[in-house]
Structures are given as structure tokens and as C-alpha cells.
Design a protein around this motif. Structure first.
Motif, PDB file in Angstrom:
ATOM      1  N   ASP A 181      -2.741  -6.107  22.103  1.00 28.73           N
ATOM      2  CA  ASP A 181      -2.515  -7.221  21.194  1.00 28.73           C
ATOM      3  C   ASP A 181      -2.568  -6.661  19.779  1.00 28.73           C
ATOM      4  N   ASN A 182      -1.402  -6.413  19.200  1.00 31.36           N
ATOM      5  CA  ASN A 182      -1.339  -5.748  17.894  1.00 31.36           C
ATOM      6  C   ASN A 182      -1.139  -6.713  16.731  1.00 31.36           C
ATOM      7  N   ILE A 183      -1.347  -8.000  16.978  1.00 33.90           N
ATOM      8  CA  ILE A 183      -1.254  -8.979  15.895  1.00 33.90           C
ATOM      9  C   ILE A 183      -2.286  -8.688  14.799  1.00 33.90           C
ATOM     10  N   PRO A 184      -3.557  -8.422  15.148  1.00 31.31           N
ATOM     11  CA  PRO A 184      -4.521  -8.071  14.084  1.00 31.31           C
ATOM     12  C   PRO A 184      -4.111  -6.837  13.292  1.00 31.31           C
ATOM     13  N   ASP A 185      -3.488  -5.856  13.968  1.00 32.33           N
ATOM     14  CA  ASP A 185      -3.020  -4.662  13.264  1.00 32.33           C
ATOM     15  C   ASP A 185      -1.936  -5.016  12.254  1.00 32.33           C
ATOM     16  N   ALA A 186      -1.044  -5.936  12.642  1.00 33.80           N
ATOM     17  CA  ALA A 186       0.028  -6.347  11.731  1.00 33.80           C
ATOM     18  C   ALA A 186      -0.543  -7.046  10.497  1.00 33.80           C
ATOM     19  N   PHE A 187      -1.519  -7.926  10.707  1.00 34.68           N
ATOM     20  CA  PHE A 187      -2.151  -8.620   9.588  1.00 34.68           C
ATOM     21  C   PHE A 187      -2.832  -7.622   8.645  1.00 34.68           C
ATOM     22  N   SER A 188      -3.577  -6.690   9.223  1.00 30.26           N
ATOM     23  CA  SER A 188      -4.319  -5.747   8.383  1.00 30.26           C
ATOM     24  C   SER A 188      -3.383  -4.798   7.646  1.00 30.26           C
ATOM     25  N   LEU A 189      -2.292  -4.362   8.302  1.00 33.25           N
ATOM     26  CA  LEU A 189      -1.321  -3.496   7.632  1.00 33.25           C
ATOM     27  C   LEU A 189      -0.666  -4.237   6.474  1.00 33.25           C
ATOM     28  N   LEU A 190      -0.330  -5.500   6.693  1.00 38.82           N
ATOM     29  CA  LEU A 190       0.324  -6.285   5.651  1.00 38.82           C
ATOM     30  C   LEU A 190      -0.626  -6.572   4.488  1.00 38.82           C
ATOM     31  N   ASP A 191      -1.878  -6.856   4.793  1.00 36.20           N
ATOM     32  CA  ASP A 191      -2.865  -7.037   3.726  1.00 36.20           C
ATOM     33  C   ASP A 191      -3.006  -5.760   2.909  1.00 36.20           C
ATOM     34  N   HIS A 192      -2.979  -4.631   3.604  1.00 32.13           N
ATOM     35  CA  HIS A 192      -3.094  -3.328   2.947  1.00 32.13           C
ATOM     36  C   HIS A 192      -1.912  -3.111   1.991  1.00 32.13           C
ATOM     37  N   VAL A 193      -0.697  -3.382   2.465  1.00 27.03           N
ATOM     38  CA  VAL A 193       0.506  -3.219   1.644  1.00 27.03           C
ATOM     39  C   VAL A 193       0.520  -4.222   0.493  1.00 27.03           C
ATOM     40  N   ASN A 194       0.008  -5.411   0.753  1.00 21.41           N
ATOM     41  CA  ASN A 194       0.019  -6.464  -0.263  1.00 21.41           C
ATOM     42  C   ASN A 194      -0.841  -6.102  -1.474  1.00 21.41           C
ATOM     43  N   ARG A 195      -1.852  -5.280  -1.268  1.00 21.29           N
ATOM     44  CA  ARG A 195      -2.687  -4.829  -2.396  1.00 21.29           C
ATOM     45  C   ARG A 195      -1.862  -4.022  -3.393  1.00 21.29           C
ATOM     46  N   TRP A 196      -0.799  -3.400  -2.916  1.00 20.17           N
ATOM     47  CA  TRP A 196       0.069  -2.592  -3.768  1.00 20.17           C
ATOM     48  C   TRP A 196       1.261  -3.404  -4.296  1.00 20.17           C
ATOM     49  N   LEU A 197       1.958  -4.109  -3.383  1.00 19.17           N
ATOM     50  CA  LEU A 197       3.208  -4.767  -3.763  1.00 19.17           C
ATOM     51  C   LEU A 197       3.033  -6.201  -4.255  1.00 19.17           C
ATOM     52  N   HIS A 198       1.885  -6.812  -3.960  1.00 16.44           N
ATOM     53  CA  HIS A 198       1.609  -8.191  -4.393  1.00 16.44           C
ATOM     54  C   HIS A 198       2.721  -9.156  -3.950  1.00 16.44           C
ATOM     55  N   LEU A 199       3.033  -9.108  -2.672  1.00 22.65           N
ATOM     56  CA  LEU A 199       4.044 -10.005  -2.116  1.00 22.65           C
ATOM     57  C   LEU A 199       3.571 -11.450  -2.104  1.00 22.65           C
ATOM     58  N   LEU A 200       2.284 -11.636  -1.883  1.00 19.78           N
ATOM     59  CA  LEU A 200       1.691 -12.960  -1.802  1.00 19.78           C
ATOM     60  C   LEU A 200       0.328 -12.904  -2.469  1.00 19.78           C
ATOM     61  N   ASP A 201      -0.016 -13.967  -3.180  1.00 20.43           N
ATOM     62  CA  ASP A 201      -1.302 -14.016  -3.872  1.00 20.43           C
ATOM     63  C   ASP A 201      -2.396 -14.307  -2.854  1.00 20.43           C
ATOM     64  N   LEU A 202      -3.153 -13.275  -2.505  1.00 20.47           N
ATOM     65  CA  LEU A 202      -4.205 -13.413  -1.503  1.00 20.47           C
ATOM     66  C   LEU A 202      -5.551 -13.029  -2.115  1.00 20.47           C
ATOM     67  N   PRO A 203      -6.384 -14.000  -2.458  1.00 14.61           N
ATOM     68  CA  PRO A 203      -7.734 -13.665  -2.937  1.00 14.61           C
ATOM     69  C   PRO A 203      -8.480 -12.852  -1.889  1.00 14.61           C
ATOM     70  N   GLU A 204      -9.351 -11.982  -2.337  1.00 21.41           N
ATOM     71  CA  GLU A 204     -10.058 -11.078  -1.438  1.00 21.41           C
ATOM     72  C   GLU A 204     -10.838 -11.810  -0.356  1.00 21.41           C
ATOM     73  N   ASP A 205     -11.371 -13.013  -0.668  1.00 19.20           N
ATOM     74  CA  ASP A 205     -12.202 -13.719   0.304  1.00 19.20           C
ATOM     75  C   ASP A 205     -11.401 -14.562   1.278  1.00 19.20           C
ATOM     76  N   VAL A 206     -10.082 -14.623   1.095  1.00 18.30           N
ATOM     77  CA  VAL A 206      -9.259 -15.445   1.977  1.00 18.30           C
ATOM     78  C   VAL A 206      -8.824 -14.662   3.205  1.00 18.30           C
ATOM     79  N   GLY A 207      -8.594 -13.390   3.045  1.00 19.32           N
ATOM     80  CA  GLY A 207      -8.178 -12.563   4.172  1.00 19.32           C
ATOM     81  C   GLY A 207      -6.745 -12.833   4.577  1.00 19.32           C
ATOM     82  N   THR A 208      -6.509 -12.950   5.880  1.00 13.73           N
ATOM     83  CA  THR A 208      -5.146 -13.050   6.391  1.00 13.73           C
ATOM     84  C   THR A 208      -4.678 -14.483   6.598  1.00 13.73           C
ATOM     85  N   THR A 209      -5.455 -15.464   6.226  1.00 16.50           N
ATOM     86  CA  THR A 209      -5.132 -16.844   6.587  1.00 16.50           C
ATOM     87  C   THR A 209      -3.909 -17.398   5.871  1.00 16.50           C
TER      88      THR A 209
END
Length: 261
Positions: free
Chosen positions: A212-240
Motif C-alpha cells: 500500500d504505497n498511498i502513504p509513500d505518495a503523500f509523503s513524497l508529495l509533501d516533500h516536493v511541496n516544501r520546494w515547489l509550493h504547489l499547495l499551501d500546506l501549514p506544517e501542522d496540517v500534514g497531508t489532509t
């Protein structure tokens, strides 16, 4: 070859391209699904090639019954003018011995579109890590020489870890080293082609295992988002805040029929 859905399409100025590698756990493809769904990106065309296994299916991002009747194929392009972002989603594996042809066709299209940067989302077998890769973050990155000077400061600020080069003959001659991405599909070939073509390209990958690689996809995207800022995600919100596409409801099938019990 890119074929637009309607009329002509060309990327806006300063447009970046994101695409996945068909790699272990399909992590890159799942992450791209989340990007398309979350940013509500419209389809602008498809990438016609005989290098991928043919496939057709229903619209994976349908939000109503009418949209569900639309068809999708193995390689499609989505874009957002506001985000200055284009996404190539690849849904089927490469045909054997056509990896080089596909990489060449892809780099040719990338150069024609003059994307400011290309980011490839990928994954690699966790069980084939070197001893030095067993500790710390499971994420790694690679950048082409053309992009290196432009993102060096950003990578340092983010404290990202560059993919290590592996010894060709461990224990015998550790001086000869090369990049190795087991389970990464065409990641290495495309990266090397982009290096030789002077393309601004980065690879961001995660070590993982099949399942089940769904968690891996979320974590990879969160990781990339820190660089590209595709979506505004506060640190305490996580992948929701990432929007899961409707097609994920059947990601592991439709369940066991009750008649079996």
C-alpha cells in the motif's frame, strides 16, 4: 509527440513540468494523481507514443457521472496557467527495449516546450539501499548540471540529501562509483539524457517497498511541496489538504463478494 485535445496548446512562459517514473510502488504516479486532483488541472492533450503499453480507461478524476464517461489513455498532459505548471501523467509501463526511444522523444518534447524546469517523481527499492542510505531521510534528489547552480541554495536550505553514487565493485575498488536507482524504471536514463541535453531537470525519489504505497505518495508529495509550493500546506496540517481522486476508491479492487461467506 504531443497532441492537443482542442486546437493548439503551448505552455505559458516560466512553465515547469512534473512527471512520474513508472517505478516501485507506482509512488510517482500516485503523487501526480494527487497534484492533478488537488489543483483541478484540466487536460490539454496527450503524449502519443508507441513506447508505452497501450491502455484506455474511464476518467480517473471524475467528479460526476457525466465526467466519468470520458476516457483516458496511457500518457496525458494536464496544465494550469495560473500555477504555470504542466503535468504529464504516465499510466502504463514501457515496452521492453523502448526505454531509449521514449527518453529521446520525451527530451525532444521538453526542449521544444522550453520548460523552465522539469521535476521527475520516482522511487527506488528500499531493500537495495547501501549501508550509508539506511539511516536518516528516505528521500533523495538529483539535479542536472544545468540546474545545479540555480537550486543549490534551495537544496541547502531544505537540507535535502543528494543521491549517493554506488561502488561498481564493493570491497574491491570503491573508487569507481556510479548512480544506481534499482526499481526506478526509466529514471536514470531520462536523467542522463537531460544532463547531456542541458535540460534543467531534477529527480526527487523515495526509498520504499511494494504494498500500500498511498502513504509513500503523500509523503513524497509533501516533500516536493516544501520546494515547489504547489499547495499551501501549514506544517501542522500534514497531508489532509491533498485531494484524493475518485479512481482511488478501487485502487485495491472492489472488495470480496459477500457470496463467498
Amino acid at each position: 509527440m504531443f497532441v492537443p485535445v482542442v486546437g493548439e496548446w503551448s505552455p505559458p512562459g516560466d512553465c515547469a513540468l512534473l512527471l512520474p517514473a513508472v517505478s516501485v510502488g507506482n509512488v510517482g504516479q500516485l503523487a501526480i494523481d494527487l497534484i492533478i486532483s488537488s489543483l483541478d488541472m484540466p487536460k490539454v492533450g496527450y503524449f502519443y507514443t508507441d513506447c508505452l503499453v497501450p491502455m484506455v480507461g474511464n476518467n480517473p478524476y471524475a467528479t460526476n457521472e457525466e465526467h466519468a464517461k470520458e476516457l483516458c489513455i496511457n500518457a496525458e498532459v494536464y496544465a494550469s496557467s495560473d500555477q504555470k505548471l504542466a503535468v504529464l501523467q504516465i499510466r502504463s509501463p514501457l515496452i521492453k527495449k523502448k526505454s531509449r526511444a521514449f527518453s529521446q522523444a520525451l527530451t525532444c518534447w521538453i526542449k521544444k516546450c522550453a520548460f523552465t524546469r522539469v521535476v521527475l517523481l520516482s522511487s527506488s527499492h528500499a531493500y537495495q539501499r547501501d549501508d550509508s542510505q539506511l539511516f536518516g531521510t528516505p528521500f533523495r534528489y538529483l539535479v542536472t548540471p544545468a540546474l545545479q547552480t540555480l537550486v543549490a541554495d534551495a537544496m541547502k536550505t531544505l537540507e535535502w540529501k543528494e543521491m549517493e553514487k554506488m561502488s561498481l565493485y564493493p570491497g574491491m575498488n570503491d573508487d569507481e562509483r556510479k548512480i544506481s536507482i534499482p526499481g526506478g524504471g526509466f529514471t536514470k536514463r531520462l536523467f542522463e539524457d537531460c544532463c547531456s541535453e542541458g535540460i534543467h531537470m531534477a529527480v526527487v525519489l523515495k526509498f520504499c517497498s511494494e504494498g500500500d504505497n498511498i502513504p509513500d505518495a503523500f509523503s513524497l508529495l509533501d516533500h516536493v511541496n516544501r520546494w515547489l509550493h504547489l499547495l499551501d500546506l501549514p506544517e501542522d496540517v500534514g497531508t489532509t489538504r491533498w485531494k484524493i481522486p475518485s479512481s482511488w476508491r478501487l485502487l485495491f479492487g472492489s472488495g470480496l463478494p459477500s457470496a463467498l461467506f
